[in-house]
Scaffold this motif. Sequence first.
Motif, short mmCIF file in Angstrom:
data_model
loop_
_atom_site.label_atom_id
_atom_site.label_comp_id
_atom_site.label_asym_id
_atom_site.label_seq_id
_atom_site.Cartn_x
_atom_site.Cartn_y
_atom_site.Cartn_z
N HIS A 93 -3.72 3.32 -3.62
CA HIS A 93 -3.42 4.70 -3.21
C HIS A 93 -2.53 4.71 -1.97
O HIS A 93 -2.27 3.67 -1.34
CB HIS A 93 -4.72 5.46 -2.95
CG HIS A 93 -5.53 4.91 -1.81
ND1 HIS A 93 -5.20 5.14 -0.49
CD2 HIS A 93 -6.64 4.13 -1.79
CE1 HIS A 93 -6.08 4.55 0.30
NE2 HIS A 93 -6.97 3.92 -0.46
N THR A 94 -2.06 5.91 -1.62
CA THR A 94 -1.25 6.08 -0.41
C THR A 94 -1.95 6.95 0.62
O THR A 94 -1.30 7.47 1.53
CB THR A 94 0.13 6.69 -0.78
OG1 THR A 94 -0.06 7.93 -1.47
CG2 THR A 94 0.93 5.75 -1.65
N PHE A 95 -3.26 7.13 0.48
CA PHE A 95 -4.04 7.88 1.47
C PHE A 95 -4.14 7.07 2.76
O PHE A 95 -3.99 5.85 2.78
CB PHE A 95 -5.45 8.16 0.94
CG PHE A 95 -5.52 9.21 -0.14
CD1 PHE A 95 -4.50 9.41 -1.05
CD2 PHE A 95 -6.66 9.99 -0.27
CE1 PHE A 95 -4.58 10.37 -2.04
CE2 PHE A 95 -6.76 10.95 -1.26
CZ PHE A 95 -5.72 11.14 -2.15
N ALA A 98 -1.58 4.22 3.81
CA ALA A 98 -1.25 3.04 3.00
C ALA A 98 0.04 3.28 2.22
O ALA A 98 0.34 4.41 1.82
CB ALA A 98 -2.40 2.73 2.04
N THR A 99 0.80 2.23 2.01
CA THR A 99 2.02 2.34 1.20
C THR A 99 2.21 1.06 0.41
O THR A 99 1.35 0.17 0.40
CB THR A 99 3.25 2.65 2.08
OG1 THR A 99 4.33 3.06 1.23
CG2 THR A 99 3.66 1.46 2.93
N ASN A 100 3.34 0.94 -0.27
CA ASN A 100 3.68 -0.26 -1.03
C ASN A 100 5.20 -0.37 -1.06
O ASN A 100 5.90 0.61 -0.75
CB ASN A 100 3.07 -0.20 -2.43
CG ASN A 100 3.61 0.97 -3.24
OD1 ASN A 100 4.74 0.94 -3.73
ND2 ASN A 100 2.79 2.02 -3.37
N PRO A 101 5.73 -1.53 -1.41
CA PRO A 101 7.20 -1.70 -1.33
C PRO A 101 7.98 -0.73 -2.19
O PRO A 101 9.11 -0.37 -1.84
CB PRO A 101 7.39 -3.15 -1.81
CG PRO A 101 6.08 -3.83 -1.56
CD PRO A 101 5.04 -2.78 -1.78
N TYR A 102 7.44 -0.31 -3.32
CA TYR A 102 8.18 0.55 -4.24
C TYR A 102 8.20 1.99 -3.77
O TYR A 102 9.25 2.65 -3.77
CB TYR A 102 7.58 0.44 -5.65
CG TYR A 102 7.62 -0.98 -6.17
CD1 TYR A 102 8.80 -1.53 -6.67
CD2 TYR A 102 6.47 -1.79 -6.12
CE1 TYR A 102 8.84 -2.83 -7.13
CE2 TYR A 102 6.51 -3.09 -6.58
CZ TYR A 102 7.69 -3.61 -7.08
OH TYR A 102 7.74 -4.91 -7.52
N THR A 103 7.06 2.50 -3.36
CA THR A 103 6.99 3.90 -2.94
C THR A 103 7.79 4.14 -1.66
O THR A 103 8.50 5.14 -1.54
CB THR A 103 5.53 4.31 -2.76
OG1 THR A 103 4.85 4.14 -4.01
CG2 THR A 103 5.41 5.75 -2.31
N ALA A 104 7.69 3.23 -0.72
CA ALA A 104 8.43 3.39 0.54
C ALA A 104 9.94 3.38 0.28
O ALA A 104 10.68 4.21 0.83
CB ALA A 104 8.05 2.26 1.50
N VAL A 105 10.40 2.47 -0.57
CA VAL A 105 11.83 2.39 -0.86
C VAL A 105 12.29 3.61 -1.65
O VAL A 105 13.40 4.13 -1.43
CB VAL A 105 12.15 1.08 -1.62
CG1 VAL A 105 13.60 1.07 -2.10
CG2 VAL A 105 11.89 -0.12 -0.72
#
Length: 463
Positions: A93-95, A98-105
């Motif tokens: 999740h992004t709560f 939190a993030t991940n390489p795909y969502t941030a980009v």
Amino acid sequence: MAQDSAADTRQQQLNLIKQADLTHHLHPFTDDNALKQHGPLVVTAAKGTRLFVETGIQLLDMVAGLGCVNIGYGREDMAERAAQVVGELSFYHTFQGATNPYTAVLAKKLSEMTPGHLNKSFFTNSGSEANETIVKLARAYWRLKGKPEKIQVVAREYAYHGSTLMTASLNGLPAMHQAYGLPLDGVHHIPSTAWYRNGGDQSPEDFALTCARALEAKVERIGADRIGLLFVEPVQVGAGVVFSSPAYWAELQRIAKAHDILIAVDETVTGFGRMGEWVYHPKLGIEADFVCLAKGMSSGYQPVGAAMVADHVAEVLAEGGVTQHGFTTSGHPVVAGLCLKNIEILAQEYLLDTVRESLGPRFQDRLQSLADHPLVGEVRGEGLAAGIELVADKATRRQYPLDQGVCGQISNAALMQGVVVRPVGNALVLCPPLVVNDAEIEHTVSVLESALDEVHGRLTGGD
């Protein structure tokens, strides 16, 4: 004998699928009685611009799966990207930051593709959720600005913004209100610029300005201190691809800004290349405080939406602390990875340039050849979106009663010839994949001409 046995097995499997669907599946926007009578249409595969249904019947999809499959169906590079991301990070999740390489980009990429003041993305699973998010963020913005009464929202007749309680209320479609006791309090509508249907004796230009100035009348009646948000589509695709003039947009924005009303632009259908642009509203001179993206963002390969938020709004929202809003799968890594690959394909294959410079103009030119048909009142379009307005009397612009179902009759006649178009009220909508070719366009025009002739003959008592 073996071939007969295999065919029997396939038919048995198809029958089981249909029975399971009829027994257990509640369909969106579907007449249940008609479904029981005719059964569901089973789509078993898709590739490029083609759908494969039932026992191998092939259809040319000229609506791109409700205007979303921009890069075409069944691309192996998209399947490879999905498998890659699932293998790396199937979900988180992004709560709580939190993030991940795909969502941030992806968030960065969207800020680069939209006007420079739109630098924040809130990810959702659909356009409906993105528009719902925009309404909530606008309410939060006005509360933080010390104006909590500015919660009233104005949208337009014929608008389509989604299916949640709030977004269905925003829709200018009475049929979507009646069944659910909508619209919600605090949602209001002003006229659409659908001149051919509603313009009367006014010129298109005068009618457009009359429609824009209806916002001023709404403000005078409700109060500028209570209206906080105006929702618009750059093109009302779901209404039959209805356009508005530059003078209309200038006047509408003048009124909105004079009364401190935020503007939300719904680019669910028009974004990601359909109009030859990443987003269409800057070309019309619209300055947005919020923008909704969806559909073509992943080309329908995964459910997705995004609410783009202008810097001046985001800065105020940041003062409010924790954003008390979100979805479990907001910013899903697999979805974001597919969106990035979709955007890469659109760019590397120059699909926006092709739509803008060559394919779109050819598509519009060929459809204009239908304008002289007795059933066609007007052909409207740009890029790879077009609406064919049907008419009973060209001289008076009188339409057929909707309950006569003339539009549905024509779309069914086209379907019987293997081409999928979308009936919307008294208009046929076409928004094909961006990979449609000239031969498919020619075939579509030929099929539509035949379908129009067939239905016209039926209506006039001809053979």
